[in-house]
Enzyme design. Structure first.
Site, mmCIF file in Angstrom:
data_model
loop_
_atom_site.group_PDB
_atom_site.id
_atom_site.type_symbol
_atom_site.label_atom_id
_atom_site.label_comp_id
_atom_site.label_asym_id
_atom_site.label_seq_id
_atom_site.Cartn_x
_atom_site.Cartn_y
_atom_site.Cartn_z
ATOM 1 N N SER A 199 1.052 -0.887 0.009
ATOM 2 C CA SER A 199 0.011 0.010 -0.184
ATOM 3 C C SER A 199 0.679 1.274 0.201
ATOM 4 O O SER A 199 1.181 1.358 -0.990
ATOM 5 C CB SER A 199 -0.715 -0.149 1.077
ATOM 6 O OG SER A 199 -1.855 0.773 0.990
ATOM 7 N N HIS A 200 0.746 1.476 1.509
ATOM 8 C CA HIS A 200 2.088 3.784 0.911
ATOM 9 C C HIS A 200 2.544 3.087 1.936
ATOM 10 O O HIS A 200 3.360 4.531 1.316
ATOM 11 C CB HIS A 200 0.126 4.189 1.614
ATOM 12 C CG HIS A 200 0.259 3.690 3.288
ATOM 13 N ND1 HIS A 200 -0.553 2.448 3.495
ATOM 14 C CD2 HIS A 200 0.399 3.972 4.335
ATOM 15 C CE1 HIS A 200 -0.298 1.718 4.819
ATOM 16 N NE2 HIS A 200 0.001 3.734 5.650
ATOM 17 N N ASP B 67 -2.286 6.394 -3.370
ATOM 18 C CA ASP B 67 -0.717 5.815 -3.204
ATOM 19 C C ASP B 67 -0.629 5.112 -3.768
ATOM 20 O O ASP B 67 -0.892 4.175 -5.054
ATOM 21 C CB ASP B 67 -1.706 5.504 -1.605
ATOM 22 C CG ASP B 67 -2.743 4.477 -1.496
ATOM 23 O OD1 ASP B 67 -3.256 4.025 -2.128
ATOM 24 O OD2 ASP B 67 -2.478 3.634 -1.339
ATOM 25 N N ASP C 138 -1.130 1.756 -4.025
ATOM 26 C CA ASP C 138 -1.697 0.089 -4.569
ATOM 27 C C ASP C 138 -3.709 1.261 -5.076
ATOM 28 O O ASP C 138 -4.025 0.738 -5.759
ATOM 29 C CB ASP C 138 -2.168 -0.344 -4.276
ATOM 30 C CG ASP C 138 -2.774 0.048 -2.590
ATOM 31 O OD1 ASP C 138 -3.242 0.726 -1.989
ATOM 32 O OD2 ASP C 138 -3.698 -1.527 -1.760
ATOM 33 N N ASP D 202 -5.469 3.054 -3.351
ATOM 34 C CA ASP D 202 -6.553 2.871 -2.976
ATOM 35 C C ASP D 202 -7.501 3.728 -2.179
ATOM 36 O O ASP D 202 -8.277 4.166 -1.592
ATOM 37 C CB ASP D 202 -7.242 1.670 -2.077
ATOM 38 C CG ASP D 202 -6.027 0.572 -1.278
ATOM 39 O OD1 ASP D 202 -5.507 2.165 -0.920
ATOM 40 O OD2 ASP D 202 -5.853 -0.001 -1.047
ATOM 41 N N ARG D 203 -6.164 4.961 -1.441
ATOM 42 C CA ARG D 203 -6.180 5.980 -0.704
ATOM 43 C C ARG D 203 -6.448 7.085 -1.194
ATOM 44 O O ARG D 203 -6.003 7.307 -2.960
ATOM 45 C CB ARG D 203 -5.368 6.201 -0.147
ATOM 46 C CG ARG D 203 -4.491 5.153 1.117
ATOM 47 C CD ARG D 203 -3.834 5.013 2.034
ATOM 48 N NE ARG D 203 -3.567 4.088 2.583
ATOM 49 C CZ ARG D 203 -2.967 4.617 3.867
ATOM 50 N NH1 ARG D 203 -2.859 5.791 4.423
ATOM 51 N NH2 ARG D 203 -3.869 2.810 5.205
ATOM 52 N N LYS E 36 -11.284 0.385 -0.992
ATOM 53 C CA LYS E 36 -11.448 1.839 -0.709
ATOM 54 C C LYS E 36 -11.169 2.376 -2.579
ATOM 55 O O LYS E 36 -10.620 1.306 -3.013
ATOM 56 C CB LYS E 36 -11.013 2.723 0.110
ATOM 57 C CG LYS E 36 -9.288 2.095 0.734
ATOM 58 C CD LYS E 36 -9.458 2.356 1.403
ATOM 59 C CE LYS E 36 -7.444 2.212 2.127
ATOM 60 N NZ LYS E 36 -7.450 0.944 2.642
HETATM 61 C C1 G16 Z 1 -5.382 -0.423 5.534
HETATM 62 C C2 G16 Z 1 -6.698 -0.714 5.297
HETATM 63 C C3 G16 Z 1 -7.714 0.762 5.704
HETATM 64 C C4 G16 Z 1 -6.847 1.196 7.433
HETATM 65 C C5 G16 Z 1 -5.905 1.520 7.246
HETATM 66 C C6 G16 Z 1 -5.505 1.384 8.363
HETATM 67 O O1 G16 Z 1 -4.740 0.647 4.408
HETATM 68 O O2 G16 Z 1 -6.925 -0.674 4.307
HETATM 69 O O3 G16 Z 1 -8.971 -0.009 5.874
HETATM 70 O O4 G16 Z 1 -8.123 2.070 6.950
HETATM 71 O O5 G16 Z 1 -4.707 0.171 6.883
HETATM 72 O O6 G16 Z 1 -4.166 1.495 8.962
HETATM 73 P P1 G16 Z 1 -2.763 1.201 10.273
HETATM 74 O O7 G16 Z 1 -3.524 0.420 11.134
HETATM 75 O O8 G16 Z 1 -1.561 1.613 10.038
HETATM 76 O O9 G16 Z 1 -3.438 3.149 10.430
HETATM 77 P P2 G16 Z 1 -4.218 0.503 3.741
HETATM 78 O O10 G16 Z 1 -4.033 1.512 2.559
HETATM 79 O O11 G16 Z 1 -2.367 0.505 4.409
HETATM 80 O O12 G16 Z 1 -3.974 -1.100 2.645
#
Ligand code: G16
Length: 540
Positions: free
Chosen positions: A112-113, A276, A278, A280-281, A375
């Protein structure tokens, strides 16, 4: 030929908030990825004759990982794998392909990010047949399998050519390499009024979309510049790179500081946005106006009916617990459902499948709807564009009108990244042990009305998820939340979420509006002591 490879369990394969995320070097260890993939396949029912979707965000190790998964999918008995050209699929595009092709599920390779490159992070997650992240019972089963694994199966076959669109055979598995953008773009055309947005751009509206050298580049170029006529060059950092060009592909105000500066400058385009690693953000900044993800969810919910895909209205909204209650105000006023779930998109799946909600969002820059089960960064930008095209107002005017109608939930998140893990857990444990004493405590004008460790009762499947964050709820509606991130790969990250509602005064700086809460948070949690930090690493 299918090989059976002897292996032993490898420590540390517990999936976090969104799949398994580790340093690239961890994934490069012998058998590490294969063990996890086999543990995943073993947690699923019969794979015979089933379809799997496969793709990643293009980060370092993506291509090697895709080849391993393909050969293991062949050995597991899948009939067909749909894989994005070049091994590329954004998370929402993968979710869409799973749904459209009635696939058994999908594997998304992404952290992801988190940063990429040889010293960066890698990740893998399994999405189920509704297109969404695997629910806890599946990830628990996968984790259990990683602890007992003794063998995995893999086809002994040459690598698949990922660069040419077309179909090939891999030890009896049909591998279809697809254009990663086409089906996603078709879906966006169904949801949004492309003609209205085209007219907006034709009328001189300007956008800067920062794809952060990550997966959204090809999608944003095709849709924003190609289909909608945004000026060429509107999409920057549009080429996915294995190390994201050395950038940290997290669309927040720290890692998009240049974009923010542009948005606040006299040369600001009408809309600045980013996505981000992947895809989704999303980050939304109008000219002179940052929109917090919590406000963005509320504004999109209040205006979604202006886009064709939602013209019948929305059934409800779900937000993660730390997300501000701005969306709740919209839901209450419009008489639609509102749900508060733990952090993690997987918790929205049941609500969306049961049509109890149409829109979902999280403070962590995620917004989405029932069009997929993830998302969706570009979707959020397109919904904003559709609303801007219909309302013919600026982002700033829309935000101001929203606050005037619903009041403002001042909101900020303070992150203490990569702090020592043991004291960070101690901070949370100490608060948890003290909840009863915290209730009723007074701090000047403020009084804590409720203090709890958030637990979620899923009304659809009856499951309960506990320990989802410490909440201090104040008498005047203000709120402090403490939670440890589930997505970091080194040390721990403490997140502090601060929120205060004001029905009339909208003009304050958010940090000033919640200054008293920041001081209370320090007093009750001893953040400086437990993190050994004087200040947060990121303020959003
Ligand atoms: C992931 C989940 C999101 C969540 C985020 C929280 O995001 O897909 O639903 O809000 O983690 O991150 P943390 O636990 O660091 O607060 P992503 O974009 O990393 O897949």
């Amino acid at each position: 030929m299918i090989l059976t490879v002897a292996t032993t369990p490898i420590a540390d394969q517990k999936p976090g908030t969104s799949g398994l995320r580790k340093k690239v070097q961890v994934f490069q260890q012998a058998h590490y990825l294969a063990n996890f993939v086999q543990a995943t396949f073993d947690a699923l029912e019969s794979k015979t004759g089933q379809t799997l979707v496969l793709g990643g965000d293009g980060r370092y190790f993506n291509r090697e990982a895709i080849q391993i998964v393909l050969k293991m999918a062949a050995a597991a008995g899948f009939a067909r794998v749909l894989v994005g050209q070049g091994g590329i699929l954004s998370t929402p595009a993968a979710s869409n392909l799973i749904r459209q092709n009635k696939a058994m599920g999908g594997i998304v390779l992404s952290a992801s990010h988190n940063p990429g490159g040889p010293d960066g992070d890698f990740g893998i997650k399994y999405n189920v047949g509704n297109g969404g992240p695997a629910p806890e019972k599946v990830t628990d089963a996968i984790f259990a399998n990683t602890k007992t694994i003794r063998r995995y199966f893999i086809a002994d076959a040459p690598d698949v050519n990922l660069d040419a669109v077309g179909t090939s055979d891999l030890a009896g598995l049909k591998v279809e390499v697809l254009n990663p953008v086409a089906a996603y773009e078709a879906l966006m055309r169904q949801l949004f009024d492309f003609d209205a947005i085209k007219a907006l751009f034709a009328g001189g509206f300007t956008i800067r979309f920062d794809a952060m050298s990550a997966v959204t580049g090809p999608y944003a170029k095709a849709i924003l510049e190609g289909a909608l006529g945004a000026r060429q060059g509107s999409v920057v950092h549009g080429q996915p790179l294995p190390d994201f060009g050395g950038h940290h592909p997290d669309p927040n105000l720290v890692h998009c500081a240049d974009l923010y500066a542009l948005a606040m400058s006299p040369e600001a385009p009408d809309l600045c946005a980013a996505s981000d690693g992947d895809g989704d953000r999303n980050l939304i900044i109008g000219r002179g106006q940052f929109v917090t993800p919590s406000d963005s969810l509320a504004i999109l919910a209040a205006n979604a009916h202006l886009a064709p895909g939602y013209k019948a209205g929305i059934t409800g909204i779900a937000r993660s617990m730390p997300t501000s209650a701005a969306a709740d105000r919209v839901a209450h006023k419009r008489g639609i459902n509102i749900f508060e779930t733990p952090t993690g998109w997987k918790y929205f799946g049941n609500l969306l499948d049961a049509n109890l909600v149409t829109l979902c969002g999280e403070e962590s820059a995620g917004t989405g709807s029932n069009h997929v089960r993830e998302k969706d960064g570009l979707w959020a930008v397109l919904l904003w564009l559709n609303i801007l095209a219909v309302r013919k107002q600026s982002v700033q005017q829309i935000v101001a009108a929203h606050w005037a109608e619903f009041g403002r939930n001042y909101y900020t998140r303070h992150d203490y990244e990569e702090v020592a893990s043991a004291p960070a857990h101690e901070l949370i444990d100490r608060l948890r042990d003290n909840l009863a004493n915290l209730k009723g405590r007074k701090f000047g004008m403020q009084e804590i009305a409720e203090a709890d460790d958030f637990a979620y009762h899923d009304t659809v499947d009856g499951s309960i998820s506990r320990h989802q964050g410490i909440r201090l709820l104040f008498k005047d509606g203000a709120r402090i939340v403490f939670r440890l991130s589930g997505t970091g790969t080194s040390g721990a990250t403490l997140r502090l979420y601060l929120e205060r509602y004001d029905a009339k005064n909208f003009g304050l700086d958010a940090q000033i509006a919640v200054a008293d809460l920041i001081a209370i948070a320090e007093e009750v949690a001893m953040i400086r002591h437990y993190t050994s930090r004087d200040q947060p690493s990121v303020i959003t």
